[in-house]
Design a protein around this motif. Structure first.
Motif, short mmCIF file in Angstrom:
data_model
loop_
_atom_site.label_atom_id
_atom_site.label_comp_id
_atom_site.label_asym_id
_atom_site.label_seq_id
_atom_site.Cartn_x
_atom_site.Cartn_y
_atom_site.Cartn_z
N ASP A 137 0.83 -1.21 0.00
CA ASP A 137 0.00 0.00 0.00
C ASP A 137 0.86 1.25 0.00
O ASP A 137 0.55 2.24 -0.65
CB ASP A 137 -0.87 0.05 1.27
CG ASP A 137 -1.89 -1.08 1.25
OD1 ASP A 137 -2.22 -1.53 0.14
OD2 ASP A 137 -2.33 -1.50 2.34
N LYS A 138 1.93 1.17 0.76
CA LYS A 138 2.74 2.37 0.95
C LYS A 138 4.20 1.93 1.07
O LYS A 138 4.47 0.92 1.72
CB LYS A 138 2.30 3.01 2.27
CG LYS A 138 2.74 4.43 2.47
CD LYS A 138 1.99 5.04 3.66
CE LYS A 138 2.58 6.37 4.05
NZ LYS A 138 3.83 6.24 4.79
N THR A 139 5.10 2.64 0.43
CA THR A 139 6.52 2.33 0.65
C THR A 139 7.27 3.60 1.01
O THR A 139 6.83 4.70 0.68
CB THR A 139 7.21 1.76 -0.62
OG1 THR A 139 7.08 2.72 -1.67
CG2 THR A 139 6.66 0.43 -1.04
N GLU A 140 8.36 3.42 1.70
CA GLU A 140 9.25 4.54 1.97
C GLU A 140 10.59 4.22 1.34
O GLU A 140 10.88 3.05 1.09
CB GLU A 140 9.39 4.74 3.48
CG GLU A 140 8.14 5.38 4.04
CD GLU A 140 8.10 5.46 5.54
OE1 GLU A 140 9.09 5.09 6.18
OE2 GLU A 140 7.05 5.89 6.06
N ALA A 141 11.37 5.27 1.11
CA ALA A 141 12.69 5.04 0.51
C ALA A 141 13.46 4.02 1.34
O ALA A 141 13.49 4.11 2.57
CB ALA A 141 13.45 6.35 0.45
N THR A 142 14.03 3.05 0.66
CA THR A 142 14.80 2.01 1.35
C THR A 142 16.08 2.61 1.92
O THR A 142 16.75 3.41 1.26
CB THR A 142 15.12 0.87 0.37
OG1 THR A 142 13.89 0.40 -0.18
CG2 THR A 142 15.86 -0.28 1.03
N ILE A 143 16.39 2.21 3.13
CA ILE A 143 17.63 2.67 3.76
C ILE A 143 18.57 1.48 3.85
O ILE A 143 18.22 0.46 4.47
CB ILE A 143 17.34 3.26 5.16
CG1 ILE A 143 16.45 4.49 5.00
CG2 ILE A 143 18.65 3.61 5.88
CD1 ILE A 143 15.96 5.09 6.30
N GLY A 144 19.71 1.59 3.21
CA GLY A 144 20.67 0.48 3.21
C GLY A 144 20.18 -0.65 2.32
O GLY A 144 20.32 -0.61 1.12
N VAL A 145 19.57 -1.65 2.95
CA VAL A 145 19.07 -2.80 2.18
C VAL A 145 17.96 -3.49 2.96
O VAL A 145 17.96 -3.49 4.19
CB VAL A 145 20.23 -3.78 1.87
CG1 VAL A 145 20.76 -4.44 3.12
CG2 VAL A 145 19.81 -4.85 0.86
N ASP A 146 17.01 -4.05 2.25
CA ASP A 146 16.00 -4.93 2.86
C ASP A 146 16.15 -6.30 2.21
O ASP A 146 16.30 -6.39 1.00
CB ASP A 146 14.58 -4.41 2.60
CG ASP A 146 14.25 -3.20 3.46
OD1 ASP A 146 14.78 -3.11 4.58
OD2 ASP A 146 13.47 -2.35 2.99
N PHE A 147 16.12 -7.32 3.04
CA PHE A 147 16.24 -8.69 2.51
C PHE A 147 14.86 -9.31 2.40
O PHE A 147 14.06 -9.21 3.32
CB PHE A 147 17.07 -9.57 3.44
CG PHE A 147 18.44 -9.03 3.69
CD1 PHE A 147 19.45 -9.21 2.78
CD2 PHE A 147 18.70 -8.33 4.85
CE1 PHE A 147 20.71 -8.70 3.01
CE2 PHE A 147 19.96 -7.81 5.10
CZ PHE A 147 20.97 -7.99 4.17
N ARG A 148 14.63 -9.94 1.28
CA ARG A 148 13.39 -10.73 1.15
C ARG A 148 13.78 -12.08 0.58
O ARG A 148 14.67 -12.16 -0.27
CB ARG A 148 12.39 -10.05 0.23
CG ARG A 148 12.05 -8.67 0.67
CD ARG A 148 10.74 -8.11 0.18
NE ARG A 148 10.47 -6.93 0.98
CZ ARG A 148 11.01 -5.73 0.72
NH1 ARG A 148 11.78 -5.55 -0.32
NH2 ARG A 148 10.77 -4.71 1.51
N GLU A 149 13.11 -13.14 1.03
CA GLU A 149 13.47 -14.48 0.58
C GLU A 149 12.26 -15.24 0.11
O GLU A 149 11.16 -15.05 0.64
CB GLU A 149 14.09 -15.26 1.76
CG GLU A 149 15.58 -15.22 1.75
CD GLU A 149 16.19 -16.15 2.79
OE1 GLU A 149 17.40 -16.12 2.92
OE2 GLU A 149 15.45 -16.91 3.46
N LYS A 150 12.47 -16.08 -0.85
CA LYS A 150 11.39 -16.97 -1.28
C LYS A 150 12.00 -18.31 -1.67
O LYS A 150 13.00 -18.35 -2.39
CB LYS A 150 10.66 -16.34 -2.46
CG LYS A 150 9.46 -17.13 -2.93
CD LYS A 150 8.67 -16.33 -3.95
CE LYS A 150 7.54 -17.12 -4.53
NZ LYS A 150 6.71 -16.31 -5.41
#
Ligand SMILES: Nc1nc2c(ncn2[C@@H]2O[C@H](COP(=O)(O)OP(=O)(O)OP(=O)(O)O)[C@@H](O)[C@H]2O)c(=O)[nH]1
Ligand SMILES: [Mg+2]
Length: 232
Positions: free
Chosen positions: A61-74
């Motif tokens: 719905d809403k995002t903010e500027a990423t700071i550094g890094v976000d990890f996502r896994e699948k």
């Protein structure tokens, strides 16, 4: 090495049965290969939304500027093998990425370059992103893919497909034009990451497959393997 330490310390405080069950779960986790894929490009092009769509199946719905890094896994299954696709959603803003850049590129298996089809500057800036990537000694054998995002905004498209295709060809990249927002495009978003995973699986790559036990310790051996057929 972390695997060895974890295996030893836990085994010493448990019964033999518990130790062997820990060892088998270790083997399982060791056998699951992890592919590290970084997603880079200008701020606001939709990197976070694309990675969210792939790993979470929806548009945030809403995002903010990423700071550094976000990890996502699948976890995905390819030809009977479960592979963990680890997506590094990086910050596009210089001030939020400075200290992290070295980490992004270390041991990377594939790179996804993203631009916004409604913003020509984000396409022009790809050259700078490619130079940064090359500057971090990313091998030519590491697959690179180009993604034009926000195709749902048809009235506002600034980057023609043929221009993007020419650029992709000249850099030996596959091109995907898609939308993280449009649910009808979700399969297309999946295929960005699945095509990379298939290619990595088919490539000669390091496999932590053979787990040998020596003096009760778990030792990892590296093996190279070439696989050819892939459904993607
Ligand atoms: N219309 C449309 N908007 C999108 C799409 N993908 C992302 N957006 C919007 O674009 C804006 C930026 O998206 P993000 O995913 O946060 O962008 P980012 O590339 O991660 O930005 P940084 O974290 O600053 O590098 C948000 O307002 C999103 O809702 C898309 O496919 N279509
Ligand atoms: Mg982001």
């Amino acid at each position: 090495m972390d695997f060895q330490r974890a295996g030893r310390s836990r085994a010493s405080s448990s019964s033999n049965d518990a130790a062997s069950s820990i060892t088998s779960s270790l083997e399982l986790s060791i056998q699951t290969r992890i592919f590290k894929i970084i997603v880079i490009g200008d701020s606001n092009v939709g990197k976070t939304c694309l990675t969210f769509r792939f790993t979470g199946g929806s548009f945030p719905d809403k995002t903010e500027a990423t700071i550094g890094v976000d990890f996502r896994e699948k976890a995905v299954e390819i030809e009977g093998e479960t592979i963990k696709v680890q997506v590094w959603d990086t910050a596009g803003q210089e001030r939020f990425r400075k200290s992290m850049v070295e980490h992004y590129y270390r041991n990377v298996h594939a790179v996804v370059f993203v631009y916004d089809v409604t913003k020509m500057t984000s396409f022009r800036n790809l050259q700078t992103w490619i130079e940064e990537c090359n500057g971090h000694r990313v091998s030519a054998s590491v697959p690179r893919v180009l993604v034009g995002n926000k195709c749902d905004l048809v009235e506002h498209i600034q980057v023609p497909s043929n221009m993007a295709l020419k650029f992709a060809d000249s850099h030996n990249m596959l091109l995907f034009e898609t939308s993280a927002k449009d649910p009808r495009e979700s399969q297309n978003v999946d295929s960005i990451f699945m095509s990379i995973a298939c290619r990595l699986k088919a490539q000669k790559s390091l496999l932590y497959r053979d787990v040998e036990r020596e003096d009760g310790r778990v030792r990892l051996t590296q093996e190279t393997e070439t696989k050819s057929s892939c459904p993607c």
